[in-house]
Design a protein around this motif. Structure first.
Motif, PDB file in Angstrom:
ATOM      1  N   ARG A   2      30.889  97.785  67.596  1.00 59.23           N
ATOM      2  CA  ARG A   2      31.874  97.757  66.709  1.00 59.23           C
ATOM      3  C   ARG A   2      32.566  98.759  66.200  1.00 59.23           C
ATOM      4  O   ARG A   2      33.374  98.948  65.512  1.00 59.23           O
ATOM      5  CB  ARG A   2      31.380  96.873  65.495  1.00 59.23           C
ATOM      6  N   PRO A  36      35.093  94.372  69.540  1.00 57.38           N
ATOM      7  CA  PRO A  36      36.384  93.480  68.746  1.00 57.38           C
ATOM      8  C   PRO A  36      37.818  93.812  69.509  1.00 57.38           C
ATOM      9  O   PRO A  36      37.964  94.783  69.854  1.00 57.38           O
ATOM     10  CB  PRO A  36      36.548  94.402  67.371  1.00 57.38           C
ATOM     11  N   THR A  41      42.148  88.720  66.935  1.00 62.36           N
ATOM     12  CA  THR A  41      41.604  88.570  65.892  1.00 62.36           C
ATOM     13  C   THR A  41      43.049  88.306  64.852  1.00 62.36           C
ATOM     14  O   THR A  41      43.094  87.552  64.004  1.00 62.36           O
ATOM     15  CB  THR A  41      40.927  89.715  65.031  1.00 62.36           C
ATOM     16  N   LEU A  45      43.910  84.888  62.959  1.00 61.62           N
ATOM     17  CA  LEU A  45      44.202  84.919  61.234  1.00 61.62           C
ATOM     18  C   LEU A  45      45.539  84.469  60.944  1.00 61.62           C
ATOM     19  O   LEU A  45      45.816  83.624  59.974  1.00 61.62           O
ATOM     20  CB  LEU A  45      43.995  86.422  60.821  1.00 61.62           C
ATOM     21  N   VAL A  67      38.866  84.046  55.256  1.00 62.77           N
ATOM     22  CA  VAL A  67      37.726  85.273  55.395  1.00 62.77           C
ATOM     23  C   VAL A  67      36.910  85.207  56.830  1.00 62.77           C
ATOM     24  O   VAL A  67      36.858  86.025  57.261  1.00 62.77           O
ATOM     25  CB  VAL A  67      36.763  85.276  54.025  1.00 62.77           C
ATOM     26  N   GLN A  68      36.697  84.135  57.084  1.00 64.26           N
ATOM     27  CA  GLN A  68      36.054  83.750  58.438  1.00 64.26           C
ATOM     28  C   GLN A  68      36.828  84.242  59.515  1.00 64.26           C
ATOM     29  O   GLN A  68      36.525  84.917  60.414  1.00 64.26           O
ATOM     30  CB  GLN A  68      35.559  82.192  58.603  1.00 64.26           C
ATOM     31  N   MET A  70      39.294  86.606  59.525  1.00 62.53           N
ATOM     32  CA  MET A  70      39.458  88.077  59.585  1.00 62.53           C
ATOM     33  C   MET A  70      38.202  88.563  60.319  1.00 62.53           C
ATOM     34  O   MET A  70      38.592  89.656  60.636  1.00 62.53           O
ATOM     35  CB  MET A  70      39.432  88.365  58.066  1.00 62.53           C
ATOM     36  N   ASP A  71      37.239  87.718  60.604  1.00 63.30           N
ATOM     37  CA  ASP A  71      36.116  88.248  61.229  1.00 63.30           C
ATOM     38  C   ASP A  71      36.453  88.858  62.741  1.00 63.30           C
ATOM     39  O   ASP A  71      37.087  87.934  63.476  1.00 63.30           O
ATOM     40  CB  ASP A  71      34.843  87.521  61.311  1.00 63.30           C
ATOM     41  N   PRO A  72      36.287  89.951  63.207  1.00 61.09           N
ATOM     42  CA  PRO A  72      36.934  90.314  64.427  1.00 61.09           C
ATOM     43  C   PRO A  72      36.154  89.412  65.416  1.00 61.09           C
ATOM     44  O   PRO A  72      35.110  88.989  65.723  1.00 61.09           O
ATOM     45  CB  PRO A  72      36.293  91.568  64.650  1.00 61.09           C
TER      46      PRO A  72
END
Length: 203
Positions: A2, A36, A41, A45, A67-68, A70-72
């Motif tokens: 990451r 990522p 992503t 989103l 929020v989930q 937004m996770d890469p």
């Protein structure tokens, strides 16, 4: 991976050129990094936001879903593409490619990478002569192909139209059954061109 620090730790650093030579996984000798994908992503989103605005669900569940989202998104990709995204903090949009500005295809140093269109990459290679000598490689490949088969152009139609079996027509014309089968199946097979090895090349 990451972060750029994680990637750099898996590279051999060339002091003179500054290249980060990737020591991990490769595909066709090109570095591959599981990292990522910021464009994917962003797309996910945006889709989640579109659903959230129309969703009757409780606010807390909507926020949790965003929020989930937004996770890469993690994907295996070329090394230069992965590190360019990490360095720039943005994704590579459709229609764009990331290419090296150095001559080392194993380099994943983001400062040696550039993102642009295929046309821009073509101009860069033409200007820098990155693929200088490509003609020599093409001719060498043609010599290898011609050494593997001596199919004559005038026999191609006969191979395709003959009612004989592949074994029979091959034996009569002096070719293997495999060569005949490939022609009849529509697979490209090298044949000896009329003229020199330079036939068909735009010089």
């Amino acid at each position: 991976m990451r972060t750029l620090d994680e990637v750099r730790a898996r590279c051999e650093i060339e002091e003179i050129t500054g290249c980060w030579v990737w020591t991990g996984a490769r595909s066709s000798d090109i570095p591959r990094i599981y990292a990522p994908d910021l464009y994917a992503t962003e797309q996910r989103l945006n889709a989640a936001l579109a659903v959230a605005f129309k969703s009757p669900r409780p606010r807390a569940k909507i926020i949790a879903a965003l929020v989930q989202a937004m996770d890469p998104v993690m994907e295996a990709q070329t090394g230069r593409r992965a590190t360019w995204q990490m360095a720039q903090g943005k994704g590579v949009k459709d229609g764009l490619i990331v290419y090296n500005t150095c001559r080392n295809e194993q380099c994943v140093n983001p400062s040696h990478a550039r993102c642009g269109t295929g046309t821009e990459w073509g101009r860069f290679t033409a200007k820098t002569g990155k693929h200088k000598g490509q003609l020599a490689r093409i001719l060498a490949n043609r010599r290898i192909a011609l050494a593997r088969t001596t199919v004559k152009p005038e026999h191609v139609q006969e191979i395709l139209l003959s009612p004989e079996t592949g074994l029979a027509v091959g034996a009569r014309l002096g070719y293997s059954r495999t060569i005949v089968s490939k022609y009849r199946a529509g697979h490209p097979v090298a044949h000896r061109p009329v003229g020199s090895l330079f036939v068909g090349l735009m010089l």
